[in-house]
Design an enzyme around this catalytic site. Sequence first.
Site, short mmCIF file in Angstrom:
data_model
loop_
_atom_site.label_atom_id
_atom_site.label_comp_id
_atom_site.label_asym_id
_atom_site.label_seq_id
_atom_site.Cartn_x
_atom_site.Cartn_y
_atom_site.Cartn_z
N ARG B 32 0.82 -1.22 0.00
CA ARG B 32 0.00 0.00 0.00
C ARG B 32 0.85 1.27 0.00
O ARG B 32 0.43 2.30 -0.50
CB ARG B 32 -0.93 0.02 1.21
CG ARG B 32 -1.91 -1.14 1.27
CD ARG B 32 -3.23 -0.74 0.67
NE ARG B 32 -4.24 -1.77 0.84
CZ ARG B 32 -5.19 -1.74 1.78
NH1 ARG B 32 -5.24 -0.74 2.63
NH2 ARG B 32 -6.08 -2.70 1.86
N ASP B 140 -15.99 9.92 6.15
CA ASP B 140 -14.86 9.01 5.98
C ASP B 140 -13.58 9.73 6.39
O ASP B 140 -13.58 10.96 6.53
CB ASP B 140 -14.77 8.54 4.52
CG ASP B 140 -14.07 7.19 4.39
OD1 ASP B 140 -14.77 6.17 4.39
OD2 ASP B 140 -12.83 7.16 4.32
#
Lengths: 127, 275
Positions: B32, B140
């Site tokens: 990632r 979020d």
Amino acid sequence: MSQRTCLVVDDSTVVRKAARRIIEGFGFRVSEAKDGQEALDACRSALPEAVLLDWNMPVMDGITFLRAARAEFGPDQPRIVLCTTEAELSKILEALSAGAQEYVMKPFDADILRDKFTQAGLLEEAA
Amino acid sequence: MTPDSFNFLAGLVKARSGIVLTADKGYMLETRLGPMLRRESMQGLDALAQRLRAPRAEALAAEVVEALTTNESSFFRDGKPFEHLKKLLPKLAAARPPGQPIRVWSAACSSGQEAYSIAMTAAELGPALGGRKLDILGTDISREMLDRAQEGVFTQFEVQRGLPVTMLVKHFKQEGQRWRVAPELRAQVRWQFFNLMEDPRTLGRFDIIFCRNVLIYFDAPTKSRVLGSLAGMLAPDGVVYLGGAETVLGLTERLVPAPGERGVYEPARATAKAG
């Protein structure tokens, strides 16, 4: 209970094979047809529960098969899911008004087919 | 990567997002964070940890956390909660004073499919809601996801996951290979940056909270704290939807499973004091 049946209609052997593998994974017994006329003949000899249907094919295309099947076998049986590169809204609306239960825009994968079979009432929602 | 670097990165991510990275997640850090390392010409995760320890690393730290959040989403994910919602909305609409919208929170909304699915569920109910409006909030910790959610544009692949084709043609406009959520639905949803580690009471009270597949990334104390906060923000006849692998059991006594339902939780009724 006898095994559930699905007819995969597509002029591409590769697509039929890929779809067959996925749909067999859902527990269906799968047969194949390479155009709408073959599909119609197959339905007349034994009506499947589901049809996965390409649009553009030689001899008889998918939308012609769809209309013929609805006229001959009624609105609910078999459940018909279009599966085509035709992705225009107008085409989707045409297929829905001709009596398709669901519509897959190619390319597809197992997740998409599972979702669409679920929405077409062919599979239970995964718990 | 040295254990020291891993512990530092895991600590930073936990403090900022609640997400717990166990030692077996080293591979996840590599994959990632790889693009960021290359862009910054850093040699590896040890170099990244070192940079983050230095002053003025705020932007980089925020980016690390964002890269490590999981943004998996699909329309009408898991189906069942939306079946329940379909029954619940008319009841809440009938129970509220005229003009008061039903407030729904999509916590950790990712690219917005859940919030839009809620809006579509209400739209499909039509007259059963008696004209009652929904006020849907999507939050979020990924600004990239919030931007995507707000834009409301989805790929051909995304609109085929979970979304019945009849709803696609009804609630989306085609734009080439992509599909944009219709303005009527977009108008019902607001988007806001919010971190579940912060005090959520600033967001107000809600009739319905979707907080699915979020708690699984947290440790037990964090789960307890978040669940307690959610309970405190919920209307007495409201519900919280959790993910299939999540529970309140052993984590909070303020929420209890709705009888006969899975993944649906209600505020615990105040028990009568012993006389």
